[in-house]
Design a protein around this motif. Structure first.
Motif, PDB file in Angstrom:
ATOM      1  N   UNK A   1       0.881   6.435 -20.982  1.00  0.00           N
ATOM      2  CA  UNK A   1      -0.119   5.367 -20.938  1.00  0.00           C
ATOM      3  C   UNK A   1       0.057   4.463 -19.718  1.00  0.00           C
ATOM      4  N   UNK A   2       1.047   4.768 -18.882  1.00  0.00           N
ATOM      5  CA  UNK A   2       1.311   3.938 -17.717  1.00  0.00           C
ATOM      6  C   UNK A   2       2.172   2.732 -18.014  1.00  0.00           C
ATOM      7  N   UNK A   3       2.847   2.745 -19.164  1.00  0.00           N
ATOM      8  CA  UNK A   3       3.698   1.619 -19.533  1.00  0.00           C
ATOM      9  C   UNK A   3       5.101   1.806 -18.962  1.00  0.00           C
ATOM     10  N   UNK A   4       5.704   0.690 -18.526  1.00  0.00           N
ATOM     11  CA  UNK A   4       6.974   0.727 -17.820  1.00  0.00           C
ATOM     12  C   UNK A   4       8.159   0.498 -18.759  1.00  0.00           C
ATOM     13  N   UNK A   5       9.209   1.303 -18.563  1.00  0.00           N
ATOM     14  CA  UNK A   5      10.466   1.166 -19.288  1.00  0.00           C
ATOM     15  C   UNK A   5      11.584   1.001 -18.269  1.00  0.00           C
ATOM     16  N   UNK A   6      12.625   0.244 -18.628  1.00  0.00           N
ATOM     17  CA  UNK A   6      13.744   0.025 -17.721  1.00  0.00           C
ATOM     18  C   UNK A   6      15.045  -0.071 -18.494  1.00  0.00           C
ATOM     19  N   UNK A   7      16.156   0.235 -17.799  1.00  0.00           N
ATOM     20  CA  UNK A   7      17.482   0.070 -18.371  1.00  0.00           C
ATOM     21  C   UNK A   7      18.511   0.026 -17.240  1.00  0.00           C
ATOM     22  N   UNK A   8      19.692  -0.520 -17.553  1.00  0.00           N
ATOM     23  CA  UNK A   8      20.742  -0.635 -16.551  1.00  0.00           C
ATOM     24  C   UNK A   8      21.072  -2.080 -16.232  1.00  0.00           C
ATOM     25  N   UNK A   9      21.548  -2.319 -15.002  1.00  0.00           N
ATOM     26  CA  UNK A   9      21.979  -3.647 -14.587  1.00  0.00           C
ATOM     27  C   UNK A   9      20.796  -4.610 -14.511  1.00  0.00           C
TER      28      UNK A   9
ATOM     29  N   UNK B   1      -0.337  -3.916 -17.797  1.00  0.00           N
ATOM     30  CA  UNK B   1      -0.549  -3.193 -16.549  1.00  0.00           C
ATOM     31  C   UNK B   1      -0.328  -1.692 -16.742  1.00  0.00           C
ATOM     32  N   UNK B   2      -1.012  -0.900 -15.919  1.00  0.00           N
ATOM     33  CA  UNK B   2      -0.844   0.555 -15.924  1.00  0.00           C
ATOM     34  C   UNK B   2      -0.133   0.944 -14.632  1.00  0.00           C
ATOM     35  N   UNK B   3       1.088   1.444 -14.753  1.00  0.00           N
ATOM     36  CA  UNK B   3       1.904   1.745 -13.579  1.00  0.00           C
ATOM     37  C   UNK B   3       1.886   3.236 -13.236  1.00  0.00           C
ATOM     38  N   UNK B   4       2.022   3.508 -11.928  1.00  0.00           N
ATOM     39  CA  UNK B   4       2.174   4.886 -11.466  1.00  0.00           C
ATOM     40  C   UNK B   4       3.505   5.085 -10.749  1.00  0.00           C
TER      41      UNK B   4
ATOM     42  N   UNK C   1       4.320  -0.347  -8.764  1.00  0.00           N
ATOM     43  CA  UNK C   1       2.985  -0.035  -8.236  1.00  0.00           C
ATOM     44  C   UNK C   1       2.058   0.331  -9.387  1.00  0.00           C
ATOM     45  N   UNK C   2       0.925  -0.365  -9.485  1.00  0.00           N
ATOM     46  CA  UNK C   2      -0.031  -0.092 -10.557  1.00  0.00           C
ATOM     47  C   UNK C   2      -1.055   0.956 -10.134  1.00  0.00           C
ATOM     48  N   UNK C   3      -1.765   1.471 -11.126  1.00  0.00           N
ATOM     49  CA  UNK C   3      -2.817   2.441 -10.868  1.00  0.00           C
ATOM     50  C   UNK C   3      -3.890   1.882  -9.944  1.00  0.00           C
ATOM     51  N   UNK C   4      -4.120   0.591  -9.998  1.00  0.00           N
ATOM     52  CA  UNK C   4      -5.120  -0.043  -9.151  1.00  0.00           C
ATOM     53  C   UNK C   4      -4.633  -0.403  -7.760  1.00  0.00           C
ATOM     54  N   UNK C   5      -3.374  -0.049  -7.434  1.00  0.00           N
ATOM     55  CA  UNK C   5      -2.869  -0.309  -6.095  1.00  0.00           C
ATOM     56  C   UNK C   5      -2.273  -1.683  -5.883  1.00  0.00           C
ATOM     57  N   UNK C   6      -1.906  -2.373  -6.987  1.00  0.00           N
ATOM     58  CA  UNK C   6      -1.259  -3.677  -6.886  1.00  0.00           C
ATOM     59  C   UNK C   6       0.259  -3.515  -7.001  1.00  0.00           C
TER      60      UNK C   6
ATOM     61  N   UNK D   1      -1.838  -8.008   0.204  1.00  0.00           N
ATOM     62  CA  UNK D   1      -1.756  -6.587   0.555  1.00  0.00           C
ATOM     63  C   UNK D   1      -3.072  -5.880   0.291  1.00  0.00           C
ATOM     64  N   UNK D   2      -3.459  -4.926   1.170  1.00  0.00           N
ATOM     65  CA  UNK D   2      -4.572  -4.031   0.826  1.00  0.00           C
ATOM     66  C   UNK D   2      -4.142  -3.132  -0.339  1.00  0.00           C
ATOM     67  N   UNK D   3      -5.029  -2.260  -0.780  1.00  0.00           N
ATOM     68  CA  UNK D   3      -4.702  -1.347  -1.868  1.00  0.00           C
ATOM     69  C   UNK D   3      -3.565  -0.414  -1.455  1.00  0.00           C
ATOM     70  N   UNK D   4      -2.501  -0.408  -2.244  1.00  0.00           N
ATOM     71  CA  UNK D   4      -1.300   0.376  -1.943  1.00  0.00           C
ATOM     72  C   UNK D   4      -1.334   1.691  -2.724  1.00  0.00           C
ATOM     73  N   UNK D   5      -0.938   2.786  -2.066  1.00  0.00           N
ATOM     74  CA  UNK D   5      -0.909   4.075  -2.766  1.00  0.00           C
ATOM     75  C   UNK D   5       0.497   4.634  -2.953  1.00  0.00           C
ATOM     76  N   UNK D   6       1.488   4.103  -2.228  1.00  0.00           N
ATOM     77  CA  UNK D   6       2.859   4.589  -2.379  1.00  0.00           C
ATOM     78  C   UNK D   6       3.835   3.521  -1.915  1.00  0.00           C
ATOM     79  N   UNK D   7       5.032   3.542  -2.492  1.00  0.00           N
ATOM     80  CA  UNK D   7       6.087   2.600  -2.120  1.00  0.00           C
ATOM     81  C   UNK D   7       7.398   3.343  -1.926  1.00  0.00           C
TER      82      UNK D   7
END
Length: 424
Positions: free
Chosen positions: A253-261, A289-292, A304-309, A350-356
């Motif tokens: 669903x584009x939901x973010x998970x994290x773990x660690x420090x 938010x929907x992340x990619x 980075x979100x699906x919308x480029x934010x 920032x303009x629309x971002x497609x990769x980081x």
């Protein structure tokens, strides 16, 4: 371009970025992911490097130890390079035929070959496989093949020194297959750990687990147990990412998970007393938010979100988050000796971002128009702005050698950066 064509193009781009759909299976009566194997995408380009190269990171020869602006790595111009990866002090370049070239520090055999460190040369021992993705940690390299197999070489390190490549091998000098894994579709590396995602949407981790970055507890007397891939215990994931000592996964669903420090809030948990996240945990503040993509540096995170934010959170004393300030205005967080912005915050301008790509303390953002914006720690010239000063907010990358080029890939290392560009 007409408005109708623009709208159609945008729809196709959004569809391509959307998480894959579930595939129904009769055998289980439920649904499970059936993610496709990774493939090589994009056309070949020219490799450019900038930053500090006193440890061979630039590949321009032992006489060129730094570059303030992007410099072409001419030796690779005829190799049809389609992708790049940067580690702490070494790099990989992938050809359209699925072969690898490496350069940089080779102390723990991270280059997967012998020979000159200061010049790109072919990785050895992968003649019978086609590599489709490569990732670099500080002292390990990971390659993913078209058939979903994983190869690694080099070693892992811990706070006490070399940890080992596997239980039976301290340092692996040539690529070797990780036999515990199959059907892998995505990989990511931190400083000393690796994540792998399989077709069913399950995530596996291995390496050093001292900061909980493996998503499981590793006791000190059994540190070597972390060198064997094991499941993180999450399902329905479609992408993995990593910071130096923290980890990420994105679900269907584009939901973010994290773990660690989490000492600087880099896992998205804003509580300054929560120093570690021991298992994969949703980043609740970003649930709308929907992340990619999610990637981290030494102690910060960029999403980075699906919308480029882009959203940034974590350590910010060198403007790693690109927000123009090093701590939240009006905050009085005295629990850390370093400045941090614990609340995930939108990076504006920032303009629309497609990769980081996130380096140790700097970030590169690639826009849909083929421009790159950089920010963060600047003393090592890794932001490409020509100055040994921190870059406080996103700054467009320029340079004489790339002024007629469109950038298609970015890779941020520890003290340097690598980009791939095509002629306009």
């Amino acid at each position: 371009m007409t408005k109708e064509i623009e709208a159609s193009t945008k729809r196709r781009a959004d569809d391509a970025a959307a998480p894959p759909k579930l595939k129904k299976t009769r055998s289980t009566g439920g649904s499970q992911l059936d993610l496709p194997f990774a493939t090589i995408e994009g056309k070949p380009g020219k490799v450019y490097v900038f930053g500090t190269g006193d440890c061979a990171q630039l590949g321009l020869g032992e006489d060129i130890l730094s570059r303030k602006k992007p410099a072409n790595l001419a030796v690779l111009n005829d190799k049809e390079i389609v992708d790049i990866a940067a580690g702490g002090m070494h790099n990989m370049a992938l050809t359209k035929d699925g072969k690898l070239y490496s350069w940089g520090v080779n102390d723990q055999k991270t280059l997967g070959r012998s020979g000159d460190e200061y010049e790109p040369l072919p990785v050895e021992g992968l003649d019978d496989v086609k590599v489709v993705k490569v990732a670099c940690s500080d002292s390990l390299t990971v390659a993913l093949t078209s058939e979903g197999h994983v190869y690694t070489w080099g070693t892992f390190r811990s706070a006490e020194g070399i940890l080992g490549h596997s239980k039976g091998t301290e340092i692996q000098d040539k690529p070797t297959k990780v036999h515990e894994l199959s059907n892998i579709v995505d990989i990511a590396t931190g400083t000393d750990h690796v994540l792998a995602l399989n077709t069913a949407g399950h995530v596996y981790s291995w390496g050093n687990g001292q900061q909980m970055q493996l998503g499981r507890r590793i006791v000190s007397r059994r540190m070597l147990n972390g060198l064997t891939p094991e499941s993180v215990g999450v399902k329905s994931m479609v992408r993995v990412g990593a910071g130096s000592y923290h980890s990420f996964a994105i679900d269907k669903h584009g939901k973010a998970f994290a773990w660690g420090l989490n000492t600087y809030g880099q896992c998205g948990n804003e509580n300054p007393k929560t120093e570690n996240i021991p298992s994969a945990t949703p980043i609740e503040v970003l649930e709308e938010e929907v992340f990619i993509d999610l990637q981290g540096g030494e102690h910060h995170t960029i999403g980075l979100t699906k919308g480029g934010k882009l959203f940034g959170f974590g350590r910010s004393d060198s403007y790693q988050l690109g927000l123009g300030y090093t701590e939240t205005p009006g905050s009085e967080d005295s629990t850390s000796h370093k400045k941090a912005i614990r609340h995930p915050t939108l990076i504006s301008g920032l303009p629309t971002v497609k990769a980081i790509s996130v380096g140790g303390n700097h970030t590169l953002a690639l826009t849909e128009d083929g421009d790159v914006f950089a920010w963060g720690f600047g003393e090592m010239l890794a932001c490409g702005n020509g100055e040994e000063e921190d870059v406080q907010t996103p700054l467009k990358l320029t340079g004489k050698q790339i002024e007629n080029s469109k950038i298609i890939k970015v890779a941020a290392g520890g003290q340097h950066s690598v980009i791939l560009a095509v002629d306009n």
